[in-house]
Design a protein around this motif. Structure first.
Motif, PDB file in Angstrom:
ATOM      1  N   THR A   1       1.350  -1.304  -0.292  1.00 22.87           N
ATOM      2  CA  THR A   1      -0.112  -0.022  -0.109  1.00 22.87           C
ATOM      3  C   THR A   1       0.558   1.392  -0.077  1.00 22.87           C
ATOM      4  OG1 THR A   1      -1.588  -0.759   1.053  1.00 22.87           O
ATOM      5  CG2 THR A   1      -1.783   1.292   0.816  1.00 22.87           C
ATOM      6  N   PRO A   2       1.003   1.932  -1.085  1.00 23.42           N
ATOM      7  CA  PRO A   2       1.277   3.200  -1.107  1.00 23.42           C
ATOM      8  C   PRO A   2       1.150   4.542  -0.195  1.00 23.42           C
ATOM      9  CG  PRO A   2      -0.271   3.359  -2.222  1.00 23.42           C
ATOM     10  CD  PRO A   2      -0.373   2.223  -2.265  1.00 23.42           C
ATOM     11  N   ASP A   3       1.825   4.993   0.477  1.00 21.67           N
ATOM     12  CA  ASP A   3       2.160   6.150   1.673  1.00 21.67           C
ATOM     13  C   ASP A   3       1.014   7.417   0.530  1.00 21.67           C
ATOM     14  OD1 ASP A   3       2.155   7.529   4.018  1.00 21.67           O
ATOM     15  OD2 ASP A   3       4.486   7.670   3.417  1.00 21.67           O
ATOM     16  N   TYR A   4       0.238   8.220   1.181  1.00 24.80           N
ATOM     17  CA  TYR A   4      -0.574   9.420   1.628  1.00 24.80           C
ATOM     18  C   TYR A   4      -0.578  10.071   2.027  1.00 24.80           C
ATOM     19  CZ  TYR A   4      -3.072   8.351   5.579  1.00 24.80           C
ATOM     20  OH  TYR A   4      -3.171   8.295   7.188  1.00 24.80           O
TER      21      TYR A   4
ATOM     22  N   TYR B   1       6.004  11.158  -3.263  1.00 21.15           N
ATOM     23  CA  TYR B   1       5.573  10.790  -1.592  1.00 21.15           C
ATOM     24  C   TYR B   1       4.370   9.820  -1.767  1.00 21.15           C
ATOM     25  CZ  TYR B   1       1.979  13.733  -1.540  1.00 21.15           C
ATOM     26  OH  TYR B   1       0.358  13.882  -1.373  1.00 21.15           O
ATOM     27  N   HIS B   2       3.470   9.705  -3.035  1.00 27.05           N
ATOM     28  CA  HIS B   2       2.614   8.818  -3.105  1.00 27.05           C
ATOM     29  C   HIS B   2       2.660   7.563  -3.740  1.00 27.05           C
ATOM     30  CE1 HIS B   2       1.536  10.562  -6.315  1.00 27.05           C
ATOM     31  NE2 HIS B   2       1.693  11.070  -5.768  1.00 27.05           N
ATOM     32  N   GLN B   3       3.681   7.411  -3.801  1.00 32.48           N
ATOM     33  CA  GLN B   3       4.372   5.844  -4.437  1.00 32.48           C
ATOM     34  C   GLN B   3       4.999   5.490  -3.611  1.00 32.48           C
ATOM     35  OE1 GLN B   3       5.653   7.114  -8.431  1.00 32.48           O
ATOM     36  NE2 GLN B   3       4.093   7.947  -9.627  1.00 32.48           N
ATOM     37  N   ARG B   4       5.019   5.887  -2.706  1.00 32.88           N
ATOM     38  CA  ARG B   4       6.784   4.478  -2.296  1.00 32.88           C
ATOM     39  C   ARG B   4       5.537   3.656  -0.741  1.00 32.88           C
ATOM     40  NH1 ARG B   4       6.811   5.587   2.754  1.00 32.88           N
ATOM     41  NH2 ARG B   4       6.043   7.900   3.016  1.00 32.88           N
ATOM     42  N   THR B   5       6.621   2.624  -1.032  1.00 30.68           N
ATOM     43  CA  THR B   5       5.884   2.095  -0.374  1.00 30.68           C
ATOM     44  C   THR B   5       7.047   1.382   0.908  1.00 30.68           C
ATOM     45  OG1 THR B   5       6.014   0.344  -1.528  1.00 30.68           O
ATOM     46  CG2 THR B   5       4.085   0.844  -1.904  1.00 30.68           C
TER      47      THR B   5
ATOM     48  N   ILE C   1       4.658   7.343  12.949  1.00 35.41           N
ATOM     49  CA  ILE C   1       5.733   7.771  13.540  1.00 35.41           C
ATOM     50  C   ILE C   1       6.863   7.293  13.121  1.00 35.41           C
ATOM     51  CG2 ILE C   1       5.656   5.676  15.441  1.00 35.41           C
ATOM     52  CD1 ILE C   1       6.797   7.591  17.762  1.00 35.41           C
ATOM     53  N   ASN C   2       6.659   5.777  12.359  1.00 37.06           N
ATOM     54  CA  ASN C   2       7.485   5.036  11.824  1.00 37.06           C
ATOM     55  C   ASN C   2       7.571   5.823  10.008  1.00 37.06           C
ATOM     56  OD1 ASN C   2       8.080   3.597  13.781  1.00 37.06           O
ATOM     57  ND2 ASN C   2       5.819   2.247  13.476  1.00 37.06           N
ATOM     58  N   ARG C   3       7.440   6.949   9.620  1.00 35.86           N
ATOM     59  CA  ARG C   3       7.276   7.385   8.427  1.00 35.86           C
ATOM     60  C   ARG C   3       8.221   7.540   7.991  1.00 35.86           C
ATOM     61  NH1 ARG C   3       2.812  10.306   8.251  1.00 35.86           N
ATOM     62  NH2 ARG C   3       1.627   8.296   6.489  1.00 35.86           N
ATOM     63  N   PRO C   4       9.510   6.896   7.144  1.00 33.63           N
ATOM     64  CA  PRO C   4      10.704   7.341   7.021  1.00 33.63           C
ATOM     65  C   PRO C   4      11.126   8.995   6.673  1.00 33.63           C
ATOM     66  CG  PRO C   4      10.282   6.583   5.355  1.00 33.63           C
ATOM     67  CD  PRO C   4       8.647   6.207   5.924  1.00 33.63           C
ATOM     68  N   ALA C   5      12.398   9.209   7.488  1.00 33.39           N
ATOM     69  CA  ALA C   5      12.567  10.648   6.712  1.00 33.39           C
ATOM     70  C   ALA C   5      12.846  11.275   5.430  1.00 33.39           C
ATOM     71  CB  ALA C   5      13.780  10.993   7.989  1.00 33.39           C
ATOM     72  N   TYR C   6      13.131  10.361   4.315  1.00 34.76           N
ATOM     73  CA  TYR C   6      13.119  10.523   3.654  1.00 34.76           C
ATOM     74  C   TYR C   6      11.826  10.072   2.839  1.00 34.76           C
ATOM     75  CZ  TYR C   6      17.997  10.858   3.018  1.00 34.76           C
ATOM     76  OH  TYR C   6      19.464  12.013   3.706  1.00 34.76           O
ATOM     77  N   GLN C   7      10.856  10.624   2.926  1.00 36.64           N
ATOM     78  CA  GLN C   7       9.911  10.413   2.214  1.00 36.64           C
ATOM     79  C   GLN C   7       9.154  10.247   1.092  1.00 36.64           C
ATOM     80  OE1 GLN C   7       7.318  12.662   5.541  1.00 36.64           O
ATOM     81  NE2 GLN C   7       8.891  14.136   4.421  1.00 36.64           N
ATOM     82  N   GLY C   8      10.468  10.457  -0.182  1.00 36.57           N
ATOM     83  CA  GLY C   8       9.836  10.539  -1.722  1.00 36.57           C
ATOM     84  C   GLY C   8       9.237  12.713  -1.998  1.00 36.57           C
TER      85      GLY C   8
END
Length: 443
Positions: A48-51, A232-236, A243-250
């Protein structure tokens, strides 16, 4: 779905229907969010990609002479014992004198660690960590560039830039050479961000020509890579908890602003800053560009140029860059990053030709009536022009690498998924081999 969840979803739905429908005031954007849609948003798989994306950055203070305020900063923090970290070269420059004057003037207790290694390793990190553990420090001060700041971050975990490139004063990342693998890697966490980055352009005048050039190319690649990174919305995967969203988000709308503005500054001031150390306007602007690009890539991330740079610098045997006072083989970070940039951006351009063309235009290329199919060639030619103007070495062959070394370079790149997954175009081992081969000779 539980009765409590249904009540929450029903309430949100009612609020959405009652709210103003314009995007400026409404979270519903014309009709609210259905219970089923909210349920889908909270139910996800590893694919599931991020939103969403977040904006995170250290506090930054910029201005000629702001170094004199550092003593007051530690008094304001209530610091009792400060670790001052630097390297042998910076330790002998006026910046260190200014720092010590401020600390002493305000009666701040401190101890100095001046054994930071330029392009640090796990072993040099450990030496700094041991120093930190032997003393009861409640605050840390890094005086220098990216190597110093990253070492200080690591010591603080178990910032005062003098080079305009790393952006480390804004990010939650600490990069080092992991000697067993002969490749760079990084520790990344939002908690590693410095509390305050003090950016004093007066100290950039002490950078030698090639140090300014390679640092500037680090700025350039930070901006280019973050702007062309996967959206960012294509990163999985999407994190189960924010809190676990990475520092490098796209790439994302906020990081784009910082990255593109850094490119505009580079176009105007990069060459001036390299060849005239007394041009304080140019060096100040490049220092700002470093901060801007740092905010951009600190939230979006970098990709292939950085991922491939880690084994290039980690595996070097004899090469020692000019203008660097070191006693070990060294390919400076900015050089190791930009040396593959022409090959990398020609490779990634088909994934998003519009962004690659826009970046080339921001750097000064004439993209009027340019065709999408030519995006890679146009950006590559633009990069090569900058590299030739700054007298960058002609490919990794000048570092001593041969085609026989490519399998090892690829092997050193493969573990760097923290950054390579952000590339807008997926890459195979064969792709990486091709990129290293094309980078043997650049011009």
């Amino acid at each position: 779905m539980s009765s409590k969840a249904r009540k929450v979803f029903s309430l949100m739905h009612d609020i959405g229907r009652a709210a103003c429908g314009c995007p400026a005031h409404s979270q519903s954007f014309g009709g609210g969010i259905s219970a089923s849609a909210l349920h889908k948003m909270t139910t996800m798989s590893s694919e599931t990609p991020d939103y969403a994306f977040e904006m995170a950055c250290s506090n930054i203070r910029f201005g000629p002479g702001v170094t004199q305020e550092v003593g007051m900063d530690f008094i304001n923090l209530g610091a009792k014992q400060v670790a001052v970290m630097t390297d042998k070269t910076v330790g002998g420059l006026p910046i260190m004198e200014a720092v010590l004057d401020s600390l002493q003037k305000h009666h701040v207790n401190f101890e100095i660690f001046d054994k930071v290694r330029v392009e640090p390793t796990d072993e040099s990190f450990q030496e700094a960590i041991s120093f930190a553990r032997e003393n009861q420090f409640d605050a840390f001060l890094a005086v220098g560039g990216g190597s110093v700041m990253d070492t200080c971050k690591a010591a603080n975990l178990y910032a005062f830039p003098t080079t305009a490139g790393t952006g480390s004063e804004t990010t939650g990342v600490a990069i080092f050479d992991y000697t067993p693998l002969k490749a760079k890697t990084g520790i990344a966490h939002r908690s590693l961000r410095p509390l305050l980055g003090i950016v004093d352009p007066l100290h950039t005048v002490h950078m030698p020509t090639q140090v300014a050039a390679y640092s500037g190319f680090d700025v350039l690649c930070h901006a280019l890579e973050s702007y062309t990174a996967i959206p960012y919305h294509q990163r999985t995967p999407r994190p189960q908890n924010p809190i676990n969203r990475p520092a490098y988000q796209g790439s994302n709308p906020i990081s784009d602003i910082w990255s593109t503005h850094a490119l505009r500054i580079l176009k105007k001031y990069f060459k001036r800053a390299v060849y005239d150390p007394e041009d304080l306007e140019a060096r100040s602007q490049m220092h700002l560009a470093s901060v801007f690009a740092g905010v951009g890539f600190g939230n979006a991330g970098v990709h292939l140029c950085h991922g491939m740079s880690y084994p290039i610098s980690g595996m070097v045997k004899k090469h020692q860059a000019s203008d660097y006072q070191v006693d070990h083989p060294l390919v400076p970070h900015g050089l190791s990053v930009v040396i593959t940039a022409p090959a990398v951006f020609e490779f990634t351009a088909p994934s998003n030709p519009e962004r690659h063309l826009e970046a080339a235009g921001l750097l000064g290329a004439d993209v009027t009536n340019a065709k999408k199919d030519d995006a890679g060639l146009i950006l590559t030619d633009t990069l090569k022009t900058y590299m030739q103007d700054m007298k960058v070495e002609n490919g990794i062959a000048e570092f001593g690498y041969k085609s026989d070394d490519i399998p090892a370079l690829v092997k050193g790149t493969l573990p760097q998924k923290r950054v390579t997954v952000l590339a807008p175009k997926p890459q195979t081992e064969e792709d990486l081999s091709m990129l290293f081969e094309k980078s043997m000779r650049v011009y």
